[in-house]
Write a protein that holds these residues in place. Structure first.
Motif, PDB file in Angstrom:
ATOM      1  N   ASN A   1       1.734   5.684  -7.471  1.00 31.43           N
ATOM      2  CA  ASN A   1       0.551   6.290  -8.104  1.00 31.43           C
ATOM      3  C   ASN A   1       0.588   7.815  -8.045  1.00 31.43           C
ATOM      4  O   ASN A   1       0.122   8.490  -8.959  1.00 31.43           O
ATOM      5  N   ASN A   2       1.122   8.357  -6.965  1.00 26.40           N
ATOM      6  CA  ASN A   2       1.090   9.810  -6.788  1.00 26.40           C
ATOM      7  C   ASN A   2       2.354  10.537  -7.226  1.00 26.40           C
ATOM      8  O   ASN A   2       2.312  11.716  -7.560  1.00 26.40           O
ATOM      9  N   PHE A   3       3.479   9.808  -7.194  1.00 23.23           N
ATOM     10  CA  PHE A   3       4.749  10.489  -7.479  1.00 23.23           C
ATOM     11  C   PHE A   3       5.577   9.784  -8.554  1.00 23.23           C
ATOM     12  O   PHE A   3       6.715  10.151  -8.805  1.00 23.23           O
ATOM     13  N   GLY A   4       5.021   8.745  -9.151  1.00 22.09           N
ATOM     14  CA  GLY A   4       5.728   8.061 -10.244  1.00 22.09           C
ATOM     15  C   GLY A   4       7.023   7.390  -9.806  1.00 22.09           C
ATOM     16  O   GLY A   4       7.984   7.322 -10.581  1.00 22.09           O
ATOM     17  N   ILE A   5       7.036   6.870  -8.584  1.00 20.59           N
ATOM     18  CA  ILE A   5       8.229   6.147  -8.134  1.00 20.59           C
ATOM     19  C   ILE A   5       8.407   4.888  -8.972  1.00 20.59           C
ATOM     20  O   ILE A   5       7.471   4.107  -9.146  1.00 20.59           O
TER      21      ILE A   5
ATOM     22  N   GLU B   1       0.836  -1.212   0.000  1.00 19.55           N
ATOM     23  CA  GLU B   1       0.000   0.000   0.000  1.00 19.55           C
ATOM     24  C   GLU B   1       0.867   1.256   0.000  1.00 19.55           C
ATOM     25  O   GLU B   1       0.628   2.203  -0.761  1.00 19.55           O
ATOM     26  N   GLY B   2       1.872   1.256   0.853  1.00 20.62           N
ATOM     27  CA  GLY B   2       2.751   2.421   0.937  1.00 20.62           C
ATOM     28  C   GLY B   2       3.508   2.633  -0.365  1.00 20.62           C
ATOM     29  O   GLY B   2       3.589   3.744  -0.896  1.00 20.62           O
ATOM     30  N   ILE B   3       4.058   1.555  -0.899  1.00 19.76           N
ATOM     31  CA  ILE B   3       4.863   1.642  -2.124  1.00 19.76           C
ATOM     32  C   ILE B   3       3.977   2.069  -3.305  1.00 19.76           C
ATOM     33  O   ILE B   3       4.347   2.946  -4.106  1.00 19.76           O
ATOM     34  N   ASN B   4       2.793   1.472  -3.399  1.00 18.56           N
ATOM     35  CA  ASN B   4       1.899   1.817  -4.511  1.00 18.56           C
ATOM     36  C   ASN B   4       1.402   3.261  -4.402  1.00 18.56           C
ATOM     37  O   ASN B   4       1.151   3.920  -5.414  1.00 18.56           O
TER      38      ASN B   4
END
Lengths: 217, 339
Positions: free
Chosen positions: B145-149, B138-141
């Motif tokens: 999703n929000n910052f294009g990591i 959840e944290g990674i996604n």
């Protein structure tokens, strides 16, 4: 490490005792200037520390080297073993380890963890010096040979042959050293085994004693 | 998600070896030894290895990037500390310059900097540093999703089965540490060094800074001190270690022991098949503060292992134990033997 290793450098160092630091000083000056010219980034990396003085004690040579760094420049002063100097840090190691640190072929941390290199004083300065040396890509033979001008390549080739010969002698001396100390090592190992046995017996006796004390009377 | 890979001869299925470069010389050494990718930092508090005499100025980074790219390797710039309130410029400049000088990715920890990089340096990849301590899908996604990591460096607290399970729930590439110093605490959240020295790995980029470290020879052996406190004492002949609080030897309940963690180094060389099976993309070697000799030996050993793995050959567990802290090694939490 305060006791130098049994090596060709140690034997050579004993022979060099008669040579006073004043004779070695001009050579050290020339090498310091050459390193300065060929590796300008070395001292620049140390600038944030401000002026620092390091005593480099080569345990298998009769001299110590006082390295002074200030304003992006470095100088070396040769001292006799035991001479005192006001320094920020003292670094002590055999010549082979120090050369390895200079050219980056030896990992300074590993040498320190295994205590083949010891230092006292300003840790930050020592860490910075180690990092700066490691990042300078120093090839000491190359730097020395550069002083021979057009004869630099042959000089380097001769120096490499000498180093190879020294390495062979070092191996022979290691075998000789092991042979000389092996009777003492065997005795020490036998004593250690005896100590282990006695400790085990003591532990068993203590256990028996504790049990007997807890038994109902 | 695309790989960083620039070397067209490298199969896309292979593990990417990400190697440390504390200096330009170490960068060249790592690349020559077979690194697919090197990571480095600027000479300031923007990276978590802000040690004296270490790191890159702007010109050195430009030259380093050119050298790496010429040899088919990539360069990641670690900007993985948390900016001080009211002093954001050094971190913004670091991101701008990493992009301008041709780096392939920035490794970031602070969520604000991730946002800044997304908006101001959109053309280079954003990797989430281990300092961000993101360890759940959840944290990674959320970051993806929000910052294009594009990639996350996983904290060293997960087991291999947990990593495998995590990889099933995210498209983000995962990078795991396979060799080097080990943090027992959750990275990015540890305050032990600050507590004793006032300097923080998270904000000033140094854990147990050398300026606060002292070694003293005593009759009882070599004492290592941090901020004036004795953290450990080593008997004659016993391998020494660097005095971090988490690896100190303390007396408690009449017993002297390593209360938190022994001074050991992580080494997953022999576990690479299991690491690959867990679905990770990249293997990270710790040690920007270590010298070229360390970099060369460890990178060569791991590159041989990665190549052997790819060809289905037996792994050569090369002797790299002499480069480990305290002369000891562990598989850490990856092969968790405690509960």
């Amino acid at each position: 490490m305060s006791t130098p290793p049994f090596s060709p450098v140690l034997v050579g160092g004993l022979l060099l005792r008669a040579i006073p630091p004043e004779i070695v000083q001009p050579i050290a000056d020339r090498l310091a200037r050459r390193v300065q010219v060929r590796h300008p980034g070395l001292f620049e990396r140390l600038n944030p520390l401000g002026p620092k003085r390091f005593l480099v004690d080569v345990v298998d040579l009769p001299w110590q080297f006082l390295l002074m760094i200030a304003d992006g420049e470095g100088a070396v002063s040769v001292l006799r073993k035991g001479d005192s100097a006001e320094v920020d840090a003292t670094i002590r190691a055999p010549l082979k380890v120090l050369f390895g640190l200079l050219d980056g072929s030896i990992d300074g941390d590993a040498m320190f963890f295994t205590r083949d290199l010891v230092y006292e004083g300003d840790t930050e300065a020592v860490v910075a010096l180690r990092n700066a040396l490691d990042g300078a890509d120093i090839d000491f033979l190359d730097d020395v040979a550069a002083g021979f001008g057009p004869l630099a390549d042959p000089a380097k080739a001769i120096a490499q042959k000498i180093l190879k010969a020294v390495a062979r002698v070092e191996t022979d001396m290691e075998i000789l050293g092991e042979s000389l100390v092996s009777p003492a090592v065997r005795r020490a190992e036998a004593q250690q085994r005896r100590i282990d046995e006695l400790e085990e017996r003591c532990a068993r006796l203590e256990k028996t004693l504790r049990r007997s004390k807890t038994l109902p009377t | 998600m695309s790989r960083v890979a620039r070397d067209p001869s490298r199969p896309v299925t292979s593990l990417e070896l990400v190697c440390p470069a504390g200096t330009p010389a170490a960068l060249r050494t790592a690349v020559d030894a077979g690194a697919h990718t090197v990571y480095c930092g600027f000479r300031d508090e923007t990276n978590a290895r802000n040690f004296p005499g270490l790191n890159f100025n702007r010109e050195e980074l430009r030259d380093g990037v050119a050298y790496a790219h010429d040899h088919g390797a990539d360069v990641l710039v670690a900007i993985n500390t948390f900016p001080a309130a009211g002093n954001l410029d050094p971190w913004y400049r670091a991101i701008d310059d990493a992009a301008r000088l041709g780096a392939d990715a920035v490794i970031l920890a602070d969520i604000g900097l991730v946002e800044y990089a997304k908006d101001n340096a959109p053309n280079i990849r954003r990797h989430l540093s281990v300092q961000a301590a993101a360890s759940t899908p959840e944290g990674i996604n959320y970051y993806a999703n929000n910052f294009g990591i594009a990639r996350v460096v996983l904290p060293r607290v997960l087991t291999l089965p947990e990593i495998k399970e995590l990889n099933r729930h995210t498209e983000v590439e995962t990078e795991v540490f396979v060799f080097g110093g080990l943090c027992v605490m959750a990275e990015g959240r540890c305050s032990l060094s600050s507590y004793v020295t006032g300097k923080s790995p998270n904000k000033t980029g140094v854990c147990s800074p050398a300026s606060h470290v002292a070694y003293e020879e005593t009759g009882a052996g070599l004492a290592s001190k941090l901020g004036g406190f004795t953290i450990n004492r080593f008997a004659q002949g016993e391998p020494a270690g660097y005095p971090t609080l988490c690896k100190g030897r303390f007396a408690a309940n009449d017993k002297v022991s390593y209360l938190f963690e022994e001074p050991v180094s992580l080494n997953l060389l022999e576990m690479l098949p299991e690491v690959a099976d867990a679905g990770v993309t990249a293997l990270k070697i710790e040690g920007r503060q270590r010298g070229k000799a360390y970099v060369e030996k460890v990178v060569k050993a791991f590159r041989r292992a990665v190549d052997a793995l790819e060809k289905g050959q037996q792994l050569d567990a090369a002797a790299i134990a002499d480069l480990t802290e305290g002369g000891q090694e562990t598989a850490g939490a990856y092969r968790k033997a405690w509960h």
